[in-house]
Design a protein around this motif. Structure first.
Motif, PDB file in Angstrom:
ATOM      1  N   GLU A   4     -18.234   2.122   3.858  1.00 17.09           N
ATOM      2  CA  GLU A   4     -17.187   3.096   4.148  1.00 17.09           C
ATOM      3  C   GLU A   4     -16.059   2.462   4.963  1.00 17.09           C
ATOM      4  N   PHE A   5     -16.385   1.552   5.856  1.00 19.28           N
ATOM      5  CA  PHE A   5     -15.384   0.836   6.653  1.00 19.28           C
ATOM      6  C   PHE A   5     -14.413   0.100   5.732  1.00 19.28           C
ATOM      7  N   HIS A   6     -14.949  -0.644   4.796  1.00 18.53           N
ATOM      8  CA  HIS A   6     -14.100  -1.414   3.877  1.00 18.53           C
ATOM      9  C   HIS A   6     -13.349  -0.497   2.910  1.00 18.53           C
ATOM     10  N   ARG A   7     -14.000   0.585   2.489  1.00 17.08           N
ATOM     11  CA  ARG A   7     -13.344   1.515   1.574  1.00 17.08           C
ATOM     12  C   ARG A   7     -12.120   2.148   2.223  1.00 17.08           C
ATOM     13  N   ARG A   8     -12.259   2.548   3.482  1.00 14.02           N
ATOM     14  CA  ARG A   8     -11.146   3.203   4.172  1.00 14.02           C
ATOM     15  C   ARG A   8      -9.965   2.261   4.366  1.00 14.02           C
ATOM     16  N   ILE A   9     -10.260   1.006   4.645  1.00 12.24           N
ATOM     17  CA  ILE A   9      -9.174   0.039   4.796  1.00 12.24           C
ATOM     18  C   ILE A   9      -8.457  -0.166   3.464  1.00 12.24           C
ATOM     19  N   ALA A  10      -9.232  -0.279   2.389  1.00  8.24           N
ATOM     20  CA  ALA A  10      -8.619  -0.472   1.069  1.00  8.24           C
ATOM     21  C   ALA A  10      -7.743   0.716   0.701  1.00  8.24           C
ATOM     22  N   VAL A  11      -8.245   1.922   0.936  1.00  6.89           N
ATOM     23  CA  VAL A  11      -7.448   3.126   0.668  1.00  6.89           C
ATOM     24  C   VAL A  11      -6.235   3.152   1.585  1.00  6.89           C
ATOM     25  N   GLY A  12      -6.419   2.680   2.823  1.00  5.81           N
ATOM     26  CA  GLY A  12      -5.325   2.665   3.786  1.00  5.81           C
ATOM     27  C   GLY A  12      -4.205   1.708   3.432  1.00  5.81           C
ATOM     28  N   SER A  13      -4.430   0.846   2.448  1.00  5.37           N
ATOM     29  CA  SER A  13      -3.367  -0.061   2.002  1.00  5.37           C
ATOM     30  C   SER A  13      -2.215   0.707   1.389  1.00  5.37           C
ATOM     31  N   GLY A  14      -2.506   1.930   0.942  1.00  3.56           N
ATOM     32  CA  GLY A  14      -1.464   2.739   0.321  1.00  3.56           C
ATOM     33  C   GLY A  14      -1.283   2.453  -1.158  1.00  3.56           C
ATOM     34  N   ALA A  34      -6.888  -0.524  -4.156  1.00  2.00           N
ATOM     35  CA  ALA A  34      -8.094   0.072  -3.578  1.00  2.00           C
ATOM     36  C   ALA A  34      -9.188   0.205  -4.627  1.00  2.00           C
ATOM     37  N   SER A  35      -8.813   0.585  -5.832  1.00  2.00           N
ATOM     38  CA  SER A  35      -9.788   0.739  -6.911  1.00  2.00           C
ATOM     39  C   SER A  35     -10.395  -0.605  -7.308  1.00  2.00           C
ATOM     40  N   LEU A  36      -9.571  -1.637  -7.351  1.00  2.00           N
ATOM     41  CA  LEU A  36     -10.068  -2.972  -7.693  1.00  2.00           C
ATOM     42  C   LEU A  36     -11.074  -3.462  -6.651  1.00  2.00           C
ATOM     43  N   ILE A  37     -10.744  -3.265  -5.385  1.00  2.00           N
ATOM     44  CA  ILE A  37     -11.635  -3.699  -4.316  1.00  2.00           C
ATOM     45  C   ILE A  37     -12.943  -2.915  -4.366  1.00  2.00           C
ATOM     46  N   ASP A  38     -12.848  -1.625  -4.625  1.00  2.00           N
ATOM     47  CA  ASP A  38     -14.041  -0.786  -4.706  1.00  2.00           C
ATOM     48  C   ASP A  38     -14.952  -1.254  -5.844  1.00  2.00           C
ATOM     49  N   ALA A  76      -2.763  -2.303   5.101  1.00  2.00           N
ATOM     50  CA  ALA A  76      -3.295  -1.168   5.860  1.00  2.00           C
ATOM     51  C   ALA A  76      -2.746  -1.152   7.282  1.00  2.00           C
ATOM     52  N   ALA A  77      -2.485  -2.329   7.846  1.00  2.00           N
ATOM     53  CA  ALA A  77      -1.929  -2.404   9.202  1.00  2.00           C
ATOM     54  C   ALA A  77      -0.561  -1.736   9.269  1.00  2.00           C
ATOM     55  N   GLN A  78       0.089  -1.652   8.141  1.00  2.00           N
ATOM     56  CA  GLN A  78       1.421  -1.055   8.093  1.00  2.00           C
ATOM     57  C   GLN A  78       1.390   0.405   7.651  1.00  2.00           C
ATOM     58  N   HIS A  79       0.356   0.784   6.893  1.00  2.00           N
ATOM     59  CA  HIS A  79       0.358   2.107   6.266  1.00  2.00           C
ATOM     60  C   HIS A  79      -0.628   3.117   6.861  1.00  2.00           C
ATOM     61  N   MET A  80      -1.715   2.650   7.474  1.00  2.00           N
ATOM     62  CA  MET A  80      -2.687   3.598   8.014  1.00  2.00           C
ATOM     63  C   MET A  80      -2.084   4.363   9.188  1.00  2.00           C
ATOM     64  N   THR A  81      -2.416   5.630   9.280  1.00  2.00           N
ATOM     65  CA  THR A  81      -1.935   6.430  10.406  1.00  2.00           C
ATOM     66  C   THR A  81      -2.758   6.111  11.649  1.00  2.00           C
ATOM     67  N   GLU A 107     -14.981 -14.592  -4.626  1.00  2.00           N
ATOM     68  CA  GLU A 107     -13.702 -15.298  -4.565  1.00  2.00           C
ATOM     69  C   GLU A 107     -12.539 -14.332  -4.807  1.00  2.00           C
ATOM     70  N   VAL A 108     -12.717 -13.435  -5.771  1.00  2.00           N
ATOM     71  CA  VAL A 108     -11.683 -12.435  -6.050  1.00  2.00           C
ATOM     72  C   VAL A 108     -11.533 -11.491  -4.864  1.00  2.00           C
ATOM     73  N   ARG A 109     -12.673 -11.104  -4.302  1.00  2.00           N
ATOM     74  CA  ARG A 109     -12.622 -10.218  -3.135  1.00  2.00           C
ATOM     75  C   ARG A 109     -11.885 -10.892  -1.974  1.00  2.00           C
ATOM     76  N   ARG A 110     -12.078 -12.193  -1.817  1.00  2.00           N
ATOM     77  CA  ARG A 110     -11.412 -12.930  -0.739  1.00  2.00           C
ATOM     78  C   ARG A 110      -9.894 -12.967  -0.935  1.00  2.00           C
ATOM     79  N   ILE A 111      -9.460 -12.875  -2.178  1.00  2.00           N
ATOM     80  CA  ILE A 111      -8.030 -12.851  -2.465  1.00  2.00           C
ATOM     81  C   ILE A 111      -7.444 -11.463  -2.213  1.00  2.00           C
ATOM     82  N   LEU A 112      -8.150 -10.432  -2.680  1.00  2.00           N
ATOM     83  CA  LEU A 112      -7.603  -9.076  -2.644  1.00  2.00           C
ATOM     84  C   LEU A 112      -7.751  -8.378  -1.293  1.00  2.00           C
ATOM     85  N   GLU A 113      -8.921  -8.499  -0.669  1.00  2.00           N
ATOM     86  CA  GLU A 113      -9.187  -7.691   0.518  1.00  2.00           C
ATOM     87  C   GLU A 113      -8.305  -8.048   1.718  1.00  2.00           C
ATOM     88  N   PRO A 114      -8.032  -9.340   1.989  1.00  2.00           N
ATOM     89  CA  PRO A 114      -7.110  -9.638   3.084  1.00  2.00           C
ATOM     90  C   PRO A 114      -5.718  -9.047   2.858  1.00  2.00           C
TER      91      PRO A 114
END
Length: 223
Positions: free
Chosen positions: A142-152, A157-161, A108-113, A95-102
């Motif tokens: 790794e897919f999910h980790r990169r998106i979380a890091v890409g949030s900027g 990112a640490s919470l999601i990890d 990430a859509a705004q910050h990833m290069t 439930e927490v992941r469903r709140i944070l990851e979206p």
């Protein structure tokens, strides 16, 4: 009981009765399936699941062996896999992941290069071409980790990890036991990647929510 769960229960019984001991090699697949009254496919999926948590050791070209763990440890581990989905704490973490990851995915859509998004697409290809379950899981994480890091946001990112490992078994078990779950996961990954590539933050957020909610919904039904 799902067929894979039934197969695991049968292997557990063999360990309990002493028919299989640490270091023992499992009979040939066709013989064991017939002996247990199971389909070869169900038995194969059970072996995959048990090798993932290192109860069984699949040696390419040699056979499948019970690991050298102490019997009581083996039984505790198997019992954990069979019973984990009755643990409400995993559901709470999802439930927490469903709140944070979206939220992280929208950011990430705004910050990833552009280059990072291209690399994310390459990772998707690797995931879809994975030769075994372990490789698929590694690329999924790794897919999910990169998106979380890409949030900027490194804190987000640490919470999601930190939520990744405790919910991993639920995600694996769903993939093994729910028909079509792996295909749906890959479709959702592609949709998330496409939304990121087109810089559609809210679309990315929505697909990420659908993606995480799928595991949560499966676990609620399992409970």
């Amino acid at each position: 009981m799902a067929l894979t769960d039934e197969a695991i229960e049968r292997i557990k019984e063999m360990i309990v009765k002493g028919e299989l001991r640490p270091g023992d090699r499992l009979p040939k697949e066709v013989d064991l399936a017939e002996r247990l009254g199971l389909s070869r496919n169900s038995l194969r999926e059970a072996v995959k699941a048990l090798s993932l948590i290192r109860v069984l050791d699949v040696r390419q070209g040699d056979g499948t062996y019970v690991t050298s763990l102490q019997p009581e440890v083996l039984l505790d581990t198997v019992g954990f896999v069979l019973d984990f989905h009755r643990d409400d704490s995993v559901l709470a973490l999802l439930e927490v992941r469903r709140i944070l990851e979206p939220a992280a995915t929208a950011m990430a859509a705004q910050h990833m290069t552009d280059a990072e998004i291209v690399q994310l697409g390459e990772l998707l290809v690797s995931m879809e071409n994975a030769k075994d379950l372990n490789q698929m899981i590694e690329t999924d994480l790794e897919f999910h980790r990169r998106i979380a890091v890409g949030s900027g946001n490194p804190v987000l990112a640490s919470l999601i990890d930190s939520l990744s490992a405790p919910t991993l078994r639920a995600r694996i078990w769903r993939g093994l036991t729910e028909e079509g779950a792996t295909d749906r996961t890959q479709e959702q990954h592609r949709a998330i990647h496409q939304a990121l590539a087109s810089r559609q933050a809210e679309v990315a957020r929505s697909w990420a929510a659908v993606h995480v909610a799928g595991v949560e919904d499966w676990l609620r039904r399992a409970l």
